[in-house]
Write an enzyme that holds these catalytic residues in place. Structure first.
Site, PDB file in Angstrom:
ATOM      1  CG  HIS A  80      -2.044  -1.075   1.009  1.00  0.00           C
ATOM      2  ND1 HIS A  80      -3.263  -0.806   0.436  1.00  0.00           N
ATOM      3  CD2 HIS A  80      -2.037  -2.400   1.290  1.00  0.00           C
ATOM      4  CE1 HIS A  80      -3.977  -1.934   0.403  1.00  0.00           C
ATOM      5  NE2 HIS A  80      -3.254  -2.915   0.902  1.00  0.00           N
ATOM      6  N   GLY A  88      -5.457 -11.428  -5.812  1.00  0.00           N
ATOM      7  CA  GLY A  88      -4.307 -10.648  -5.371  1.00  0.00           C
ATOM      8  C   GLY A  88      -3.083 -10.808  -6.253  1.00  0.00           C
ATOM      9  CG  LEU A  89      -1.647 -14.112  -7.705  1.00  0.00           C
ATOM     10  CD1 LEU A  89      -1.357 -15.469  -8.315  1.00  0.00           C
ATOM     11  CD2 LEU A  89      -0.498 -13.695  -6.797  1.00  0.00           C
ATOM     12  CB  SER A  90      -2.106  -7.997 -10.626  1.00  0.00           C
ATOM     13  OG  SER A  90      -2.241  -6.752 -10.099  1.00  0.00           O
ATOM     14  CB  SER A 120      -8.054  -6.403 -12.718  1.00  0.00           C
ATOM     15  OG  SER A 120      -7.283  -5.986 -11.639  1.00  0.00           O
ATOM     16  CG  ASP A 132      -1.598  -4.009  -9.056  1.00  0.00           C
ATOM     17  OD1 ASP A 132      -0.620  -4.123  -8.306  1.00  0.00           O
ATOM     18  OD2 ASP A 132      -2.775  -4.003  -8.664  1.00  0.00           O
TER      19      ASP A 132
END
Ligand code: GLA
Length: 394
Positions: free
Chosen positions: A41, A132-134, A136, A180
């Site tokens: 973050h 959580g591995l992106s 998108s 990302d």
């Protein structure tokens, strides 16, 4: 992914494309997912991050179409979307579902370059979705590369990453940082990306797969609150940054303050915001020690940075959950594990562990036993490598 699984996936992609749209064979593009070693973050706080593009990601079969329509299909999602070019609008809609990501990229592209009529796209891949591995960002970057190649616009990788990022923040509405999309667009085999998000500036740092392996541990817990919780953290950081500017000193990003600054403002900020700020400024210190460890190939020290990052992400930033805490604790208790932490935004999904090579044979069994006893669910494991950035397959 084995060579034969990949060949099967590519065959399925082309077959589906031809079944749906007919005509000549499409071109096929790939973009990787990512893990983030340390720097949780920090991207939207103007800090530094250390992601690695992995050797799994998203493939897209693509072809321009003479009709003014965007037609999107996925091997993994039932929803098929056909939308007239004139109906795309500035924001995604519930009816677009997963297709909001590629449509957002098309929208950013149209703003930048004059696009020819329509495009037909079929997506497939080997990343767990929304964990959580992106996935998108991989969809966005694969789409950006495909549109760039089909239109021969010859944009550089940074521009593709920025277009993909604009799709996510503007069209989809997640207030994410740039990590990302940059990790996917700038991936380099055998390296991690040290990204200074405020520039942005970056460099590739070697990661030795013979000295350290990355185990992804998918808790299979859906990422509850991922969107609202994420946007809430972004807003909290903006508020505490404003307070620090007023009460301590005026710096352009929250990540640039020190722990002493944050402590000096303690009387002026409430406990919750104090903890959010403390995570951000101390994570910058962990990031620096993780990078130094990586440069001297000290994977034990890098692992410690991951462990400390997880504690702060869970304690002060509060984006972990019982499943992520249990799976990372169970990994740390195994021989041959350098360190472990959640990856991505948190709130569920995947964690990573850094392993001494060879430990991948035993660690998953031990971790699965502990996790299954507690939650009655079997986690999914995968050993990943630092993969390439986006490419066209020939
Ligand atoms: C998500 C966001 C990124 C980053 C991470 C947390 O993956 O998309 O921009 O903020 O969470 O480090």
């Amino acid at each position: 992914m084995t060579g034969s699984a990949r060949t099967r996936l590519l065959d399925d992609l082309s077959a589906r494309f031809l079944r749906e749209f007919g005509g000549p064979a499409p071109r096929v593009f790939f973009a990787p997912g990512r893990i983030n070693l340390v720097g949780a973050h920090l991207d939207y706080n103007g800090g530094d991050v250390l992601p690695m593009a992995v050797d799994q990601g998203v493939f897209v079969a693509a072809r321009l179409s003479p009709r003014p329509q965007l037609r999107l299909r996925s091997l993994d999602q039932e929803l098929a979307v056909d939308v007239e070019v004139a109906q795309v609008g500035n924001r995604t809609q519930p009816a677009f579902g997963w297709a909001g990501y590629p449509l957002g990229v098309w929208h950013s592209f149209r703003d930048k370059c004059a696009l020819a009529a329509g495009v037909d796209l079929v997506f497939g891949g080997n990343l767990p979705m929304a964990s959580g591995l992106s996935s998108s960002a991989a969809i966005e970057v694969a789409t950006a590369l495909a549109l760039d190649a089909l239109h021969d616009t010859r944009l550089d990788r940074q521009t593709l990453a920025l277009l993909a990022h604009r799709a996510e923040t503007g069209f989809v509405g997640l207030r994410c940082g740039i990590m990302d999309q940059f990790a996917s667009a700038l991936g380099k085999a055998g390296h991690v990306l040290l990204l200074h998000c405020a520039g942005p500036r970056w460099e590739h740092v070697p990661f030795d797969p013979l000295a350290c392996e990355v185990l992804v541990m998918d808790t299979r817990r859906p990422r509850h609150l991922a969107r609202t919780g994420f946007n809430e953290r972004v807003a909290q950081c903006a508020t505490v940054h404003e307070l620090l500017r007023t009460h301590v000193r005026d710096l352009p990003h929250l990540a640039l303050y020190t722990l002493a600054d944050v402590e000096a403002a303690k009387g002026a900020i409430d406990e919750l915001l104090f903890r959010r700020a403390r995570h951000v400024v101390t994570e910058m210190v962990r990031l620096a020690s993780g990078v130094a460890a990586l440069r001297r190939h000290d994977y034990q020290a890098l692992g410690q940075a991951l462990n400390d990052s997880h504690s702060s992400t869970a304690g002060d930033y509060q984006v972990s959950c019982a499943e992520l805490d249990v799976i990372t604790d169970a990994a740390r208790a195994c021989d041959g594990v350098f360190g472990a932490r959640l990856t991505g935004a948190g709130f569920g999904g995947c964690a990573i562990a850094l392993l001494r090579p060879g430990a991948g044979a035993t660690v998953p069994l031990q971790v699965a036993a502990v996790f299954q006893r507690r939650f009655g669910v079997a986690p999914v494991f995968d050993l990943l490598r630092a993969g390439t950035g986006p490419i066209e397959l020939r």
